[in-house]
Design a protein around this motif. Structure first.
Motif, mmCIF file in Angstrom:
data_model
loop_
_atom_site.group_PDB
_atom_site.id
_atom_site.type_symbol
_atom_site.label_atom_id
_atom_site.label_comp_id
_atom_site.label_asym_id
_atom_site.label_seq_id
_atom_site.Cartn_x
_atom_site.Cartn_y
_atom_site.Cartn_z
ATOM 1 N N ASP A 95 0.824 -1.205 0.000
ATOM 2 C CA ASP A 95 0.000 0.000 0.000
ATOM 3 C C ASP A 95 0.861 1.259 0.000
ATOM 4 O O ASP A 95 0.596 2.212 -0.749
ATOM 5 C CB ASP A 95 -0.928 0.012 1.211
ATOM 6 C CG ASP A 95 -2.036 -1.024 1.102
ATOM 7 O OD1 ASP A 95 -2.096 -1.713 0.071
ATOM 8 O OD2 ASP A 95 -2.826 -1.152 2.050
ATOM 9 N N GLY A 99 1.404 4.117 -3.213
ATOM 10 C CA GLY A 99 1.314 5.566 -3.092
ATOM 11 C C GLY A 99 2.539 6.258 -3.663
ATOM 12 O O GLY A 99 2.437 7.300 -4.329
ATOM 13 N N GLN A 100 3.704 5.675 -3.438
ATOM 14 C CA GLN A 100 4.932 6.266 -3.966
ATOM 15 C C GLN A 100 4.993 6.141 -5.488
ATOM 16 O O GLN A 100 5.421 7.071 -6.182
ATOM 17 C CB GLN A 100 6.140 5.598 -3.318
ATOM 18 C CG GLN A 100 6.281 5.904 -1.832
ATOM 19 C CD GLN A 100 7.415 5.121 -1.186
ATOM 20 O OE1 GLN A 100 8.286 4.592 -1.864
ATOM 21 N NE2 GLN A 100 7.386 5.037 0.127
ATOM 22 N N VAL A 102 2.466 6.014 -7.597
ATOM 23 C CA VAL A 102 1.549 6.997 -8.164
ATOM 24 C C VAL A 102 2.169 8.390 -8.103
ATOM 25 O O VAL A 102 2.104 9.167 -9.067
ATOM 26 C CB VAL A 102 0.193 6.952 -7.435
ATOM 27 C CG1 VAL A 102 -0.697 8.116 -7.874
ATOM 28 C CG2 VAL A 102 -0.510 5.630 -7.696
ATOM 29 N N ARG A 103 2.799 8.701 -6.997
ATOM 30 C CA ARG A 103 3.443 10.012 -6.861
ATOM 31 C C ARG A 103 4.563 10.190 -7.884
ATOM 32 O O ARG A 103 4.772 11.298 -8.406
ATOM 33 C CB ARG A 103 3.986 10.168 -5.446
ATOM 34 C CG ARG A 103 4.586 11.534 -5.156
ATOM 35 C CD ARG A 103 5.089 11.595 -3.722
ATOM 36 N NE ARG A 103 5.862 12.810 -3.486
ATOM 37 C CZ ARG A 103 6.629 13.021 -2.421
ATOM 38 N NH1 ARG A 103 6.699 12.082 -1.480
ATOM 39 N NH2 ARG A 103 7.304 14.132 -2.281
ATOM 40 N N THR A 121 -7.263 0.306 -2.739
ATOM 41 C CA THR A 121 -6.223 1.194 -2.226
ATOM 42 C C THR A 121 -5.442 1.853 -3.369
ATOM 43 O O THR A 121 -5.031 3.004 -3.252
ATOM 44 C CB THR A 121 -5.270 0.429 -1.293
ATOM 45 O OG1 THR A 121 -6.017 -0.064 -0.184
ATOM 46 C CG2 THR A 121 -4.163 1.328 -0.766
ATOM 47 N N PHE A 122 -5.245 1.142 -4.457
ATOM 48 C CA PHE A 122 -4.593 1.764 -5.609
ATOM 49 C C PHE A 122 -5.420 2.941 -6.101
ATOM 50 O O PHE A 122 -4.891 4.033 -6.355
ATOM 51 C CB PHE A 122 -4.396 0.730 -6.725
ATOM 52 C CG PHE A 122 -3.773 1.321 -7.963
ATOM 53 C CD1 PHE A 122 -2.438 1.676 -7.980
ATOM 54 C CD2 PHE A 122 -4.530 1.525 -9.116
ATOM 55 C CE1 PHE A 122 -1.855 2.235 -9.117
ATOM 56 C CE2 PHE A 122 -3.961 2.068 -10.255
ATOM 57 C CZ PHE A 122 -2.622 2.423 -10.250
ATOM 58 N N TYR A 124 -7.461 4.718 -4.431
ATOM 59 C CA TYR A 124 -7.382 5.740 -3.389
ATOM 60 C C TYR A 124 -6.149 6.616 -3.593
ATOM 61 O O TYR A 124 -6.213 7.844 -3.507
ATOM 62 C CB TYR A 124 -7.339 5.017 -2.044
ATOM 63 C CG TYR A 124 -7.130 5.848 -0.817
ATOM 64 C CD1 TYR A 124 -8.178 6.555 -0.245
ATOM 65 C CD2 TYR A 124 -5.893 5.865 -0.177
ATOM 66 C CE1 TYR A 124 -8.000 7.290 0.915
ATOM 67 C CE2 TYR A 124 -5.703 6.588 0.986
ATOM 68 C CZ TYR A 124 -6.762 7.297 1.528
ATOM 69 O OH TYR A 124 -6.569 8.007 2.685
ATOM 70 N N HIS A 125 -5.021 5.998 -3.889
ATOM 71 C CA HIS A 125 -3.801 6.771 -4.129
ATOM 72 C C HIS A 125 -3.903 7.588 -5.416
ATOM 73 O O HIS A 125 -3.447 8.734 -5.466
ATOM 74 C CB HIS A 125 -2.593 5.840 -4.193
ATOM 75 C CG HIS A 125 -2.170 5.295 -2.865
ATOM 76 N ND1 HIS A 125 -1.900 6.107 -1.784
ATOM 77 C CD2 HIS A 125 -1.964 4.020 -2.445
ATOM 78 C CE1 HIS A 125 -1.543 5.357 -0.753
ATOM 79 N NE2 HIS A 125 -1.577 4.093 -1.127
ATOM 80 N N GLY A 128 -5.976 10.517 -4.671
ATOM 81 C CA GLY A 128 -5.288 11.416 -3.758
ATOM 82 C C GLY A 128 -4.179 12.231 -4.402
ATOM 83 O O GLY A 128 -3.782 13.275 -3.873
ATOM 84 N N HIS A 129 -3.687 11.763 -5.550
ATOM 85 C CA HIS A 129 -2.663 12.516 -6.282
ATOM 86 C C HIS A 129 -3.220 13.194 -7.527
ATOM 87 O O HIS A 129 -2.456 13.691 -8.357
ATOM 88 C CB HIS A 129 -1.501 11.592 -6.648
ATOM 89 C CG HIS A 129 -0.635 11.225 -5.476
ATOM 90 N ND1 HIS A 129 0.341 12.056 -4.972
ATOM 91 C CD2 HIS A 129 -0.628 10.127 -4.685
ATOM 92 C CE1 HIS A 129 0.928 11.480 -3.930
ATOM 93 N NE2 HIS A 129 0.361 10.305 -3.741
#
Length: 373
Positions: A95, A99-100, A102-103, A121-122, A124-125, A128-129
């Motif tokens: 998870d 997030g990293q 995607v960033r 969760t993917f 969600y990231h 969020g970005h």
């Protein structure tokens, strides 16, 4: 309820939600303890005794930060997988790594391709970005490789996500199809190949390490949370080219790893005999879940993960009623997929016999009670 007034417009536009409601939250909502925790794809079989010993031995050093370069864990993984430490990045579970990733890749408004109903969760990231999700429906309860590839081409997407084996359905593609999919992608599209369940999968479902390790646009994500029984330790890793792996150093939390967790992961890798034992227990538990479901008139789907998706034969309302009744009446925690047509199913994690016994007693009772309403 008041909040800080200068959050970014993106943050202000997002719902105040999380991808999953945890079993602890369900306990608080229902006012009862969970008797069978078989919904989060954890390993109720736990880590190896040798790992627990390593945790106890490392506890005295918990006042120290973990090595920010994760040298020893990278070396242990490289030795285990037959690759170089330079091919590996370490993170706080898959998870955190998602997030990293995607960033690293996603700019505001960028299209990101994934399967409709795939790992929340993917998504969600991505949200969020500021990314824009482009979803492809499952085909016959498997992620649609051709559909994903077409969406990438249509959208010129910089990122595509594929889980193999898949969560939430437990389905899988053979390795040669996954490799062909990766090779067909444009070099400008990064593939996240999520292999969280690789230890429970058959060998012919997993591309050999060397088949993808030289492709700069492929990142394979793996974890110690499933078969190794270390979900609470939050240890994940990626496999990629050295250049792609080094990109994580630009954004990762260099002191994000737990010293105790790292010690546990190294010990888990060293105890492959235990891994063989636990994967056999997981396979046996999958078979038992299938029998329990079939005895209640439900249809278990083929799975090579540590859970089984069970087709309830009706719609999401019926599946949700089973999930809710199991929790409210029996303290049994399971989950279900989130979108149609997958949400005709419930999803049950493998577990020791005591939890399976509770499920075997409760599920037919819940089915009978729903038939009577």
């Amino acid at each position: 309820m008041s909040a800080f007034s200068r959050f970014t417009p993106l943050i202000q536009s997002l719902p105040a939600s999380v991808p999953f409601v945890g079993p602890e939250a369900l306990e608080r909502q229902h006012g009862r303890k969970i008797a069978a925790r078989i919904g989060a794809n954890e390993s109720g079989f736990g880590p190896a005794p040798s790992v627990l010993l390593a945790i106890r031995q490392a506890a005295g050093d918990t006042w120290k930060y973990a090595d920010p370069e994760n040298h020893d864990l990278k070396q242990a993984l490289a030795d285990h997988l037959g690759t170089s430490p330079a091919n590996i990045a370490i993170g706080e579970g898959i998870d955190g790594l998602l997030g990293q990733i995607v960033r690293l890749v996603v700019e505001a408004g960028a299209p990101v391709v994934t399967s409709l109903g795939g790992y929340p969760t993917f998504n969600y990231h991505v949200a969020g970005h500021g990314g824009r999700l482009v979803t492809v429906p499952y085909a016959d309860d498997r992620e649609d490789l051709e559909g994903l590839l077409a969406a990438v081409g249509r959208e010129n997407a910089p990122l595509v996500y594929l889980a193999n084996p898949d969560n939430p359905m437990g389905s899988w593609w053979p390795a040669e199809r996954v490799v062909a999919f990766a090779q067909a992608l444009p070099e400008t599209t990064l593939l996240v190949l999520d292999e969280a369940y690789c230890e429970t999968a058959p060998r012919d479902a997993l591309p050999p390490i060397e088949s993808l390790i030289d492709k700069p646009n492929v990142i394979r994500t793996r974890t110690f949370s499933k078969a190794y029984g270390l979900a609470g330790a939050r240890i994940g890793y990626t496999l990629s080219t050295p250049g792609t792996a080094q990109a994580f150093d630009k954004i990762r939390n260099h002191f994000g790893m737990s010293r105790i967790g790292v010690a546990a992961a190294i010990a888990a890798l060293a105890d492959q005999d235990y891994l063989k034992e636990v994967t056999l227990k997981i396979a046996n538990s999958r078979q038992r879940i299938g029998r329990i479901a079939a005895d209640s008139g439900l249809a278990p789907l083929p799975s090579v993960t540590n859970f089984v998706a069970v087709d309830c034969g009706k719609d999401a309302i019926y599946a949700r009623a089973i999930v809710d009744r199991l929790m409210s009446d029996h303290g049994i925690f399971i989950r279900m997929p989130g979108v149609a047509p997958l949400n005709r199913c419930i999803r049950i994690s493998t577990a020791p016999d005591a939890e399976m016994d509770l499920l075997a007693a409760a599920l037919p009772e819940v089915i009978r009670s729903l038939a009577a309403t």
